[in-house]
Design a protein around this motif. Structure first.
Motif, short mmCIF file in Angstrom:
data_model
loop_
_atom_site.label_atom_id
_atom_site.label_comp_id
_atom_site.label_asym_id
_atom_site.label_seq_id
_atom_site.Cartn_x
_atom_site.Cartn_y
_atom_site.Cartn_z
N ASP A 87 -4.79 -60.15 18.34
CA ASP A 87 -3.37 -58.60 18.10
C ASP A 87 -4.07 -58.67 16.87
O ASP A 87 -3.93 -57.43 17.04
CB ASP A 87 -2.68 -58.76 19.24
CG ASP A 87 -2.58 -59.37 20.78
OD1 ASP A 87 -3.64 -59.73 20.95
OD2 ASP A 87 -1.42 -59.93 20.49
N PHE A 88 -3.72 -59.18 15.81
CA PHE A 88 -3.47 -58.43 14.03
C PHE A 88 -5.26 -58.64 13.95
O PHE A 88 -4.64 -57.93 12.39
CB PHE A 88 -2.64 -59.18 13.99
CG PHE A 88 -1.13 -58.77 14.30
CD1 PHE A 88 -1.13 -57.60 14.87
CD2 PHE A 88 -0.11 -60.40 14.16
CE1 PHE A 88 0.84 -57.44 15.20
CE2 PHE A 88 1.49 -59.90 14.77
CZ PHE A 88 1.07 -58.69 14.70
N MET A 89 -5.99 -59.13 14.40
CA MET A 89 -7.51 -59.38 13.19
C MET A 89 -7.37 -57.07 13.20
O MET A 89 -7.88 -57.54 11.85
CB MET A 89 -7.94 -60.25 14.21
CG MET A 89 -8.09 -61.40 13.65
SD MET A 89 -8.46 -61.98 12.54
CE MET A 89 -10.22 -62.80 13.19
N PRO A 90 -7.95 -56.70 14.35
CA PRO A 90 -8.65 -55.77 13.82
C PRO A 90 -7.54 -54.88 12.79
O PRO A 90 -7.98 -53.63 12.00
CB PRO A 90 -7.84 -54.26 15.27
CG PRO A 90 -8.04 -55.59 16.34
CD PRO A 90 -7.34 -56.04 15.83
N PHE A 91 -6.44 -54.65 12.77
CA PHE A 91 -5.55 -54.03 11.09
C PHE A 91 -5.85 -55.09 10.36
O PHE A 91 -4.69 -54.63 9.72
CB PHE A 91 -3.44 -54.70 12.09
CG PHE A 91 -3.43 -53.44 13.05
CD1 PHE A 91 -3.54 -52.34 13.16
CD2 PHE A 91 -3.29 -54.13 14.40
CE1 PHE A 91 -3.45 -51.71 14.50
CE2 PHE A 91 -3.15 -53.81 15.71
CZ PHE A 91 -3.39 -52.66 16.07
N THR A 92 -6.09 -55.91 10.16
CA THR A 92 -6.22 -57.00 9.24
C THR A 92 -7.30 -56.96 8.31
O THR A 92 -8.18 -57.70 7.55
CB THR A 92 -5.89 -58.39 8.82
OG1 THR A 92 -6.50 -58.83 9.85
CG2 THR A 92 -4.68 -58.36 9.77
N ALA A 103 0.99 -63.10 12.02
CA ALA A 103 1.48 -63.55 13.62
C ALA A 103 2.39 -64.51 13.71
O ALA A 103 3.91 -64.56 13.58
CB ALA A 103 0.38 -64.56 14.23
N ALA A 104 2.80 -65.25 12.30
CA ALA A 104 4.15 -66.14 11.88
C ALA A 104 4.52 -65.45 12.03
O ALA A 104 6.42 -65.47 12.25
CB ALA A 104 3.71 -66.29 10.53
#
Length: 147
Positions: A87-92, A103-104
């Motif tokens: 989920d966070f990959m596009p924001f990074t 995520a952690a």
């Protein structure tokens, strides 16, 4: 990298992923197996960078998980963790290490500091030259070394 890890966990139940900059320095034996399975379902070493890559934190902006050595065991925690990483990959900008940090922290409501990381995610079998946790920097009984 995420696809490989998730597919291996689905097929084998666990995976140890190492990148090009990780060296195996000792033969894997029963002690290694006990140490790795005695840790968490997700194990990844924390790296200290000079640059502050982690823009969302007020402190510890140069601390980020190392994608060079990752151990994952099948379970609900790993499923939640890697679901958040995706989920966070596009924001990074598709930076897996930043996404793992996000995520952690999302799982526990924010950055909890190095002692928390060491208890929760830091492997006991890796020596890491730029490791943020003292144990990984000074480890002489490791099985792997991250350059």
């Amino acid at each position: 990298k995420l696809d490989v890890i998730e597919q291996a966990v689905a097929e084998f139940g666990e995976v140890l992923y190492t990148d090009w900059d990780t060296l195996q320095v000792r033969r894997l034996d029963s002690t290694f197996r006990r140490r790795i399975t005695g840790g968490g379902d997700i194990q990844v070493s924390m790296t200290q960078y000079r640059r502050g890559w982690i823009w969302w934190r007020n402190t510890a902006k140069g601390l980020m998980p190392s994608g060079s050595w990752i151990y994952v065991r099948r379970g609900a925690e790993a499923d939640r963790f890697f679901g958040l990483v995706r989920d966070f990959m596009p924001f990074t900008e598709n930076h897996d290490e930043r996404a793992m940090a996000m995520a952690a922290e999302e799982l526990v409501g924010g950055w909890r500091g190095l002692p928390w990381w060491q208890r929760t995610y830091e492997p006991t079998v890796v020596r890491h030259r730029r490791g943020a946790c003292q144990g990984s920097k000074n480890r002489t009984d490791g099985y792997f070394r991250i350059r």
